[in-house]
Motif scaffolding. Structure first.
Motif, short mmCIF file in Angstrom:
data_model
loop_
_atom_site.label_atom_id
_atom_site.label_comp_id
_atom_site.label_asym_id
_atom_site.label_seq_id
_atom_site.Cartn_x
_atom_site.Cartn_y
_atom_site.Cartn_z
N GLY A 312 50.22 17.80 28.16
CA GLY A 312 50.97 16.90 28.84
C GLY A 312 51.25 16.97 30.08
N ALA A 313 50.96 18.35 30.51
CA ALA A 313 51.44 18.68 32.04
C ALA A 313 50.44 17.98 32.87
N GLU A 314 50.97 17.63 34.16
CA GLU A 314 50.06 17.06 35.12
C GLU A 314 49.29 18.31 35.88
N VAL A 315 48.29 18.47 35.56
CA VAL A 315 46.99 19.65 35.93
C VAL A 315 46.19 19.17 36.66
N VAL A 316 45.55 20.04 37.50
CA VAL A 316 44.40 19.77 38.41
C VAL A 316 43.53 20.98 38.32
N TYR A 317 42.39 20.89 37.84
CA TYR A 317 41.40 22.00 37.88
C TYR A 317 40.70 22.12 39.18
N ASP A 318 41.10 22.96 40.04
CA ASP A 318 40.40 22.86 41.34
C ASP A 318 40.21 24.08 41.94
N ARG A 319 40.23 25.11 40.98
CA ARG A 319 39.72 26.58 41.23
C ARG A 319 38.25 26.55 41.98
N LEU A 320 38.06 27.51 42.81
CA LEU A 320 36.86 27.47 43.38
C LEU A 320 35.70 28.14 42.63
N PRO A 321 34.69 27.66 42.38
CA PRO A 321 33.66 28.69 41.61
C PRO A 321 33.69 30.13 42.08
N TYR A 322 33.58 30.99 40.93
CA TYR A 322 33.55 32.28 41.37
C TYR A 322 32.73 33.10 40.36
N PHE A 323 31.62 33.81 40.83
CA PHE A 323 30.89 34.65 39.76
C PHE A 323 30.63 36.18 40.71
N TYR A 324 30.34 37.09 39.94
CA TYR A 324 29.93 38.37 40.47
C TYR A 324 28.69 39.09 39.70
N THR A 325 28.22 40.24 40.27
CA THR A 325 27.16 40.61 39.51
C THR A 325 27.26 42.29 39.93
N ASP A 326 26.85 43.24 39.10
CA ASP A 326 26.55 44.61 39.45
C ASP A 326 25.29 45.09 39.07
N GLN A 327 24.47 45.46 40.32
CA GLN A 327 23.16 45.99 40.09
C GLN A 327 22.67 47.15 40.54
N TYR A 328 22.68 48.24 40.12
CA TYR A 328 22.59 49.55 40.70
C TYR A 328 23.80 49.85 41.35
N LEU A 385 38.90 29.98 53.99
CA LEU A 385 37.68 29.24 54.90
C LEU A 385 37.32 28.05 54.22
N ILE A 386 36.81 28.29 52.84
CA ILE A 386 36.32 27.09 52.02
C ILE A 386 37.31 25.83 51.88
N ARG A 387 38.51 26.40 51.72
CA ARG A 387 39.44 25.28 51.41
C ARG A 387 40.01 24.55 52.70
N GLY A 388 39.86 25.53 54.01
CA GLY A 388 40.16 24.77 55.15
C GLY A 388 39.50 23.52 55.48
N LYS A 389 38.14 23.04 54.99
CA LYS A 389 37.38 22.00 55.07
C LYS A 389 37.06 21.38 56.37
#
Length: 423
Positions: A312-328, A385-389
């Motif tokens: 029942g909390a007032e929440v907003v899921y607004d995290r920026l998408p994020y992913f990572y990779t490791d190759q060599y 920078l992204i959130r600055g819009k």
């Protein structure tokens, strides 16, 4: 008063983190965590990274919690359990054996399933996908020094498998319909970085190619392409994307479209049912659209947000998408959202040839996403920078001599800022 019962369908990272958050925030009711796989909840990144490299990742490290955590925190974890239906009117889930469990709130975190190639021979032994812990074991077993591996699909999973295979000594050919790996996501300039990286490590690409048939007697021995080329194969890994597991939600009559459609609080069209992880097509207030993201970070953070929303909390899921990779020797982090057609310019800061750079996808001067390659501890600045819009000076953005914190919106800069030094 009868304690409330929260049921979580899907015992992956999102579901396990939701259960943990419920306990950490003081929920004293019953928590039932239902998972179709036989293993306790685990994280998936190592499945295509460390576990494939043969000993660089501890197998036990993939599990979200130690085995005793669930009993110690009164979480009723039931593995190897398939949920077959949701009775929304009666607020119950039905299990494969016919048992019903009532709920006061229900979280769907059922994940995704790898897409199959519907071609002859797709069921041969040695034609593998990579999604589960047993899948990772099978792929790792197939990465034999001197063996021939064909990878179908040059997305993140395909490239990570190719990197692990080359490091294990296998001969690797990657078959990809597009002209470059990751072309739709990254655009040609950055996609070439990954193509060159793999070529430098001995990977052969077959671009603009499609699989016509897998050949073999019982076990795959060759891959036939559409142009008639036959590639030898001791094993094949198919990495052509995944589809969200929404059948349960569809049968229950929830609104479904590229996943379970949820609002910014991860509530579905039924206010007692929530969704998190790979299946959640969630409204993102920053981008003003629904996003469904198949990333580790999404599962990690959306599960706890859904848990708080269930309470029942007032929440907003607004995290920026994020992913990572490791190759060599390449490590990368990607932050933000810049779909094909959603940007007009890619700005590069650094050296593409040395594979030490940050790339920014921009639209009208506004930063939509950023990727840092072998440059670290810049994710917070990219997020700012992204959130600055607001549009920024792209020349300053590209200049490694100017700190990212000093790349301010154009309307916040003096008229000549960033220009007098370049005249």
């Amino acid at each position: 008063m009868k304690p409330r019962v929260f049921v979580i369908v899907g015992a992956g990272l999102a579901g396990a983190k939701a259960a943990q958050t419920l306990r950490e925030t003081g929920f004293g009711g019953e928590i039932v965590l239902l998972g179709e796989e036989p293993e306790q909840p685990y994280e998936r990144p190592s499945l295509s990274k460390g576990l494939l490299l043969g000993g660089t990742a501890d197998r036990e490290s993939v599990f979200v919690h130690e085995a005793g955590w669930y009993a110690e925190h009164a979480v009723d974890l039931r593995t190897g359990t398939r949920v077959t239906g949701i009775d929304r009117a009666g607020r119950q889930v039905e299990l494969a054996g016919g048992q019903r469990i009532g709920y006061d709130a229900l979280l769907l975190a059922t994940g995704a399933t790898p897409r199959r190639l519907e071609v002859p021979g797709a069921d041969l032994d040695g034609v593998l996908s990579l999604r589960t812990l047993p899948d990772s074991d099978r792929v790792a077993f197939a990465l034999v020094d001197g063996g021939h591996l064909v990878v179908v699909g040059a997305g993140w999973i395909g490239l990570e498998v190719a990197a692990a295979a080359r490091q294990r000594g296998a001969t690797v050919t990657v078959v990809e319909r597009s002209e470059l790996p990751l072309l739709r996501l990254l655009g040609p300039g950055i996609a070439r970085v990954f193509a060159d990286l793999h070529r430098d490590h001995g990977v052969t690409f077959r671009f603009g190619a499609a699989v016509q048939e897998f050949r073999g007697e019982g076990r795959v021995s060759a891959v036939l392409l559409g142009d008639g080329t036959e590639l030898p194969a001791d094993a094949v890994v198919v990495g052509v994307g995944v589809g969200p597991n929404v059948a349960l939600a569809e049968r229950a009559g929830l609104v479904v479209g590229n996943g379970v459609v949820v609002d910014q609080a991860l509530r579905s069209s039924d206010p007692r049912i929530y969704a998190a992880g790979d299946i959640a097509n969630a409204y993102h207030p920053l981008y003003g659209t629904h996003l469904r993201l198949e990333h580790w970070a999404t599962a990690l953070h959306s599960g706890p947000t859904a848990a708080r929303s269930m309470l029942g909390a007032e929440v907003v899921y607004d995290r920026l998408p994020y992913f990572y990779t490791d190759q060599y020797d390449l490590g990368m982090e990607y932050t933000g959202y810049a779909p094909p057609g959603g940007y007009d310019t890619v700005v590069v800061r650094g050296d593409l040839a040395k594979r030490e750079f940050i790339a920014f996808w921009t639209a009208g001067g506004r930063v939509m996403a950023g990727m840092n390659v072998n440059i670290w501890d810049v994710t917070p600045q990219i997020q700012n920078l992204i959130r600055g819009k607001k549009p920024v000076d792209l020349a300053r953005l590209a200049d490694p001599g100017i700190a990212l914190d000093d790349v301010t919106p154009l309307d916040a800069q003096p008229f000549a800022a960033g220009r007098s030094n370049r005249s």
